[in-house]
Design a protein around this motif. Structure first.
Motif, PDB file in Angstrom:
ATOM      1  N   MET A  60      55.498  36.849  64.907  1.00  0.00           N
ATOM      2  CA  MET A  60      55.141  37.545  63.669  1.00  0.00           C
ATOM      3  C   MET A  60      53.952  36.928  62.953  1.00  0.00           C
ATOM      4  SD  MET A  60      58.861  38.410  62.033  1.00  0.00           S
ATOM      5  CE  MET A  60      60.114  39.281  62.975  1.00  0.00           C
ATOM      6  N   GLY A  61      53.788  35.617  63.109  1.00  0.00           N
ATOM      7  CA  GLY A  61      52.735  34.926  62.372  1.00  0.00           C
ATOM      8  C   GLY A  61      51.366  35.045  62.995  1.00  0.00           C
ATOM      9  N   GLN A  62      51.312  35.498  64.239  1.00  0.00           N
ATOM     10  CA  GLN A  62      50.043  35.591  64.945  1.00  0.00           C
ATOM     11  C   GLN A  62      49.839  37.025  65.439  1.00  0.00           C
ATOM     12  OE1 GLN A  62      50.366  32.658  68.055  1.00  0.00           O
ATOM     13  NE2 GLN A  62      51.053  31.080  66.636  1.00  0.00           N
ATOM     14  N   GLY A  63      48.610  37.481  65.439  1.00  0.00           N
ATOM     15  CA  GLY A  63      48.320  38.810  65.968  1.00  0.00           C
ATOM     16  C   GLY A  63      48.648  39.923  64.993  1.00  0.00           C
ATOM     17  N   THR A  64      48.639  41.146  65.498  1.00  0.00           N
ATOM     18  CA  THR A  64      48.782  42.331  64.643  1.00  0.00           C
ATOM     19  C   THR A  64      49.929  43.244  65.067  1.00  0.00           C
ATOM     20  OG1 THR A  64      47.194  43.523  66.034  1.00  0.00           O
ATOM     21  CG2 THR A  64      46.301  42.319  64.134  1.00  0.00           C
ATOM     22  N   ASP A  65      50.823  42.770  65.923  1.00  0.00           N
ATOM     23  CA  ASP A  65      51.911  43.608  66.433  1.00  0.00           C
ATOM     24  C   ASP A  65      52.743  44.249  65.323  1.00  0.00           C
ATOM     25  OD1 ASP A  65      51.146  42.972  68.958  1.00  0.00           O
ATOM     26  OD2 ASP A  65      52.920  41.807  69.486  1.00  0.00           O
ATOM     27  N   TYR A  66      52.888  43.533  64.226  1.00  0.00           N
ATOM     28  CA  TYR A  66      53.822  43.961  63.184  1.00  0.00           C
ATOM     29  C   TYR A  66      53.121  44.581  61.977  1.00  0.00           C
ATOM     30  CZ  TYR A  66      57.016  41.178  65.951  1.00  0.00           C
ATOM     31  OH  TYR A  66      57.756  40.678  66.988  1.00  0.00           O
ATOM     32  N   ASP A  67      51.785  44.618  62.000  1.00  0.00           N
ATOM     33  CA  ASP A  67      51.045  45.035  60.809  1.00  0.00           C
ATOM     34  C   ASP A  67      51.365  46.472  60.393  1.00  0.00           C
ATOM     35  OD1 ASP A  67      49.997  42.553  61.021  1.00  0.00           O
ATOM     36  OD2 ASP A  67      47.892  43.170  61.195  1.00  0.00           O
ATOM     37  N   ALA A  68      51.441  47.377  61.362  1.00  0.00           N
ATOM     38  CA  ALA A  68      51.677  48.785  61.024  1.00  0.00           C
ATOM     39  C   ALA A  68      53.017  48.957  60.321  1.00  0.00           C
ATOM     40  CB  ALA A  68      51.627  49.638  62.290  1.00  0.00           C
ATOM     41  N   GLN A  69      54.055  48.297  60.842  1.00  0.00           N
ATOM     42  CA  GLN A  69      55.368  48.446  60.206  1.00  0.00           C
ATOM     43  C   GLN A  69      55.383  47.800  58.825  1.00  0.00           C
ATOM     44  OE1 GLN A  69      58.750  46.796  62.290  1.00  0.00           O
ATOM     45  NE2 GLN A  69      60.228  47.783  60.932  1.00  0.00           N
ATOM     46  N   ILE A  70      54.732  46.631  58.704  1.00  0.00           N
ATOM     47  CA  ILE A  70      54.696  45.969  57.396  1.00  0.00           C
ATOM     48  C   ILE A  70      54.021  46.877  56.370  1.00  0.00           C
ATOM     49  CG2 ILE A  70      53.755  44.024  56.092  1.00  0.00           C
ATOM     50  CD1 ILE A  70      54.064  42.320  58.619  1.00  0.00           C
ATOM     51  N   ARG A  71      52.885  47.484  56.749  1.00  0.00           N
ATOM     52  CA  ARG A  71      52.184  48.394  55.828  1.00  0.00           C
ATOM     53  C   ARG A  71      53.076  49.576  55.451  1.00  0.00           C
ATOM     54  NH1 ARG A  71      46.706  47.454  55.393  1.00  0.00           N
ATOM     55  NH2 ARG A  71      45.760  46.154  57.019  1.00  0.00           N
ATOM     56  N   SER A  72      53.782  50.114  56.443  1.00  0.00           N
ATOM     57  CA  SER A  72      54.646  51.262  56.189  1.00  0.00           C
ATOM     58  C   SER A  72      55.782  50.911  55.232  1.00  0.00           C
ATOM     59  CB  SER A  72      55.217  51.768  57.519  1.00  0.00           C
ATOM     60  OG  SER A  72      56.128  52.822  57.311  1.00  0.00           O
ATOM     61  N   VAL A  73      56.391  49.758  55.453  1.00  0.00           N
ATOM     62  CA  VAL A  73      57.492  49.327  54.582  1.00  0.00           C
ATOM     63  C   VAL A  73      56.999  49.106  53.160  1.00  0.00           C
ATOM     64  CG1 VAL A  73      59.100  47.441  54.100  1.00  0.00           C
ATOM     65  CG2 VAL A  73      58.865  48.315  56.435  1.00  0.00           C
ATOM     66  N   LEU A  74      55.862  48.407  53.031  1.00  0.00           N
ATOM     67  CA  LEU A  74      55.355  48.054  51.705  1.00  0.00           C
ATOM     68  C   LEU A  74      54.823  49.266  50.943  1.00  0.00           C
ATOM     69  CD1 LEU A  74      53.542  44.670  52.454  1.00  0.00           C
ATOM     70  CD2 LEU A  74      55.826  45.040  51.521  1.00  0.00           C
ATOM     71  N   ALA A  75      54.553  50.352  51.660  1.00  0.00           N
ATOM     72  CA  ALA A  75      54.108  51.572  50.979  1.00  0.00           C
ATOM     73  C   ALA A  75      55.235  52.191  50.165  1.00  0.00           C
ATOM     74  CB  ALA A  75      53.594  52.577  52.000  1.00  0.00           C
ATOM     75  N   HIS A  76      56.478  51.832  50.509  1.00  0.00           N
ATOM     76  CA  HIS A  76      57.635  52.441  49.839  1.00  0.00           C
ATOM     77  C   HIS A  76      58.468  51.454  49.026  1.00  0.00           C
ATOM     78  CE1 HIS A  76      56.727  55.036  53.365  1.00  0.00           C
ATOM     79  NE2 HIS A  76      56.906  55.985  52.479  1.00  0.00           N
ATOM     80  N   GLN A  77      58.369  50.162  49.353  1.00  0.00           N
ATOM     81  CA  GLN A  77      59.167  49.174  48.623  1.00  0.00           C
ATOM     82  C   GLN A  77      58.540  47.799  48.765  1.00  0.00           C
ATOM     83  OE1 GLN A  77      63.059  48.488  50.494  1.00  0.00           O
ATOM     84  NE2 GLN A  77      62.294  49.429  52.377  1.00  0.00           N
ATOM     85  N   VAL A  78      58.846  46.941  47.820  1.00  0.00           N
ATOM     86  CA  VAL A  78      58.386  45.554  47.878  1.00  0.00           C
ATOM     87  C   VAL A  78      59.598  44.673  48.137  1.00  0.00           C
ATOM     88  CG1 VAL A  78      57.296  43.649  46.653  1.00  0.00           C
ATOM     89  CG2 VAL A  78      56.460  45.979  46.319  1.00  0.00           C
ATOM     90  N   LEU A  79      59.582  43.987  49.278  1.00  0.00           N
ATOM     91  CA  LEU A  79      60.691  43.103  49.654  1.00  0.00           C
ATOM     92  C   LEU A  79      60.228  41.659  49.585  1.00  0.00           C
ATOM     93  CD1 LEU A  79      61.858  44.963  52.894  1.00  0.00           C
ATOM     94  CD2 LEU A  79      62.798  45.215  50.601  1.00  0.00           C
ATOM     95  N   ASP A  80      61.179  40.736  49.401  1.00  0.00           N
ATOM     96  CA  ASP A  80      60.801  39.343  49.526  1.00  0.00           C
ATOM     97  C   ASP A  80      60.582  39.029  51.006  1.00  0.00           C
ATOM     98  OD1 ASP A  80      63.273  38.279  50.807  1.00  0.00           O
ATOM     99  OD2 ASP A  80      64.202  38.796  48.895  1.00  0.00           O
ATOM    100  N   ALA A  81      59.947  37.887  51.276  1.00  0.00           N
ATOM    101  CA  ALA A  81      59.558  37.554  52.649  1.00  0.00           C
ATOM    102  C   ALA A  81      60.760  37.487  53.580  1.00  0.00           C
ATOM    103  CB  ALA A  81      58.798  36.223  52.669  1.00  0.00           C
ATOM    104  N   GLY A  82      61.894  36.980  53.095  1.00  0.00           N
ATOM    105  CA  GLY A  82      63.083  36.869  53.924  1.00  0.00           C
ATOM    106  C   GLY A  82      63.621  38.224  54.335  1.00  0.00           C
TER     107      GLY A  82
END
Length: 526
Positions: A60-82
């Protein structure tokens, strides 16, 4: 010439002839999505997948594999890092579990598992570990999930309780035979608890992850130090390099054989219980002077698992040698351990240190993981997140950074949130910390604040003036400086004095008819 180049059988697939299952100590979204994981199942006979915080940190800390999902999630809600990490990890585990499910079915629930670890922060917390294991089990909702629980003193009771609840458990961070014996006992007792309640013990799986190479790293370092100093037993010491870990593992397996041959186990087996298999973990070779497949070649035996890191997986496919090595020369293994004791190589002390280091290492990796997720979250949210940068003198900044790192290592922030009074004097401090819950309490009643906000805006207030002193004014002042004024909403002023001049100054700043007054009293009697 490698086994594959000579047209011979794939060594990874050959392991099945001796009853061993190769699992992969690696997980990454792209690996699952691009078909690489399924290819390992089809071509190499892969039987399972394990993960840990360090593996997820790299994924998760390297590369962009998770970027699309993170953007999608954050478009609807703000979660803490955990919470954001867990959402991503659960999706990964589910996807891998779907790939492995045919193996689960083909092997009748013996293999095909994917492991997800409870938070490393809970390694010394029995109640917290069990609660998280049950929660993650429900969240992933896959029959071929294994929950990883550390085999610490506090983890062992959680293992028993989780097995009694019907969860599949991967017990991790086992180094010593004594610790392993407690874990095997916990598994058996958990099954007996179920049987005693009239519940089924079928299709409950568990592995005991017995770590290997890290033991040799510690022991061999001690050997090299003593040899360099001209120890009188140098020749005998050098003869033990790279041998203690495998000997230790063989003795654990001998204990497993004795227990599974007992009448006590036979009663459970007759009721449909599976044995808890030993899983060889940490099987990548750290010392380059040894074979890169030493800890795979040397530990092949019936009803065992070897969870292999990708590099070692490829190496064993290329030039691994398959033979029933786990049950060969057991007497030789006993002599290795006896010789280690004679020479004063403290295996018990080493294994205790390794447990503590393992707990700390996984917690550090989890800190890094959550930091990486939080950094991506902040980057994607951009201006949606209000942040302030406090510039300190270099020497003061250095001291602050050092103290922050000390708090991170000790887990002090988590202790604050756990209301741990020992951070102070261990007396009544925990009762002072109700404010930690205030945000959750108020979020639960968010509608009343939204209604009040709408009313303030509708009535056209241009300013808000808070009247209060001390604790009643300092918090609002921080909020005023942190968030500033937003378009369409009042400017927040704070009057924390009864001095006539200050009262007059604020009177000049505002239009009383367009100002919302807030009288604040922390004690209630100001």
């Amino acid at each position: 010439m490698s086994a594959r180049e000579s047209g011979g059988e794939n060594p990874l697939k050959e392991l099945a002839r001796y009853g061993q299952s190769p699992w992969l100590d690696f997980i990454q979204r792209s690996y699952t999505e691009n078909g690489s994981l399924k290819k390992l199942v089809d071509e190499d006979g892969l039987k399972g997948v394990t993960s840990n915080p360090a593996i997820f940190q790299k994924a998760m800390g390297q590369g962009t594999d998770y970027d699309a999902q993170i953007r999608s999630v954050l478009a609807h809600q703000v979660l803490d890092a955990g919470a954001l990490y867990e959402l991503l990890a659960v999706d990964d585990i589910r996807a891998a579990a779907r790939v492995m499910y045919p193996v689960y079915e083909q092997t009748k629930a013996v293999d095909g598992y994917v492991s997800l670890e409870v938070s490393p922060y809970l390694a010394r917390d029995t109640k917290g570990t069990l609660h998280e294991a049950l929660r993650l089990w429900k969240a992933v909702d896959a029959r071929n999930l294994m929950i990883k629980i550390p085999g610490t003193e506090e983890g062992v009771p959680a293992v028993r309780a989780a097995i009694a609840e019907g969860l599949n458990i991967n017990v991790t961070l086992l180094f010593s035979i004594d610790a392993y014996k407690k874990v095997l006992e916990a598994y058996i007792t958990g099954l007996e608890d179920r049987l005693g309640r009239g519940e089924s013990v079928k299709n409950i799986a568990s592995v005991a992850s017995f770590f290997v190479s890290r033991i040799d790293v510690k022991i061999d370092k001690e050997i090299d130090t003593r040899v360099a100093k001209g120890d009188k037993d140098s020749a005998a010491l050098k003869a033990l390099r790279g041998k203690v870990a495998i000997a230790n593992a063989k003795m654990a397996y001998e204990h497993w054989k004795a227990v599974t041959a007992s009448p006590r186990w036979k009663k459970l087996a007759d009721a449909g219980a599976q044995p808890q298999r030993l899983l060889w973990a940490s099987t990548g070779t750290k010392d380059k002077s040894f074979s890169d497949v030493l800890y795979v070649d040397g530990l092949i035996g019936p009803e065992t698992v070897n969870t292999i890191p990708p590099v070692t997986f490829d190496a064993f496919r290329d030039h691994g040698k398959v033979a029933p090595t786990l049950t060969q020369d057991v007497e030789g293994a006993k002599k290795v351990l006896a010789e280690a004791r004679r020479l004063g190589l403290d295996l018990d002390g080493v294994t205790k240190v390794l447990v503590d280091e393992g707990v700390a290492s996984f917690a550090d990796a989890f800190d890094d993981l959550l930091g990486s997720v939080a950094a991506k979250q902040a980057a994607f949210l951009g201006k949606k997140v209000t942040s302030t940068a406090l510039k300190l003198p270099a020497d003061l900044q250095k001291a602050v950074d050092a103290e922050l790192e000390a708090w991170r290592k000790k887990g002090n922030v988590r202790r604050v949130w756990d209301k741990d009074a020992t951070l102070w004097t261990g007396k009544d401090e925990a009762s002072w910390l109700k404010w930690l819950d205030i945000t959750d309490d108020q979020v639960a009643a968010l509608s009343k604040f939204e209604n009040f906000q709408a009313e303030v805006k509708a009535r056209g207030f241009r300013d808000a003036l808070l009247l209060g002193m001390g604790g009643s004014s300092l918090g609002p002042e921080v909020l005023a400086q942190t968030f500033g004024k937003h378009e369409g909403f009042p400017h927040l002023y704070v009057l924390d004095s009864t001095d006539p001049q200050q009262v007059r100054d604020f009177e000049k700043k505002i239009d009383i008819s367009k100002t919302l007054f807030i009288v604040s009293s922390k004690s209630g009697g100001t």
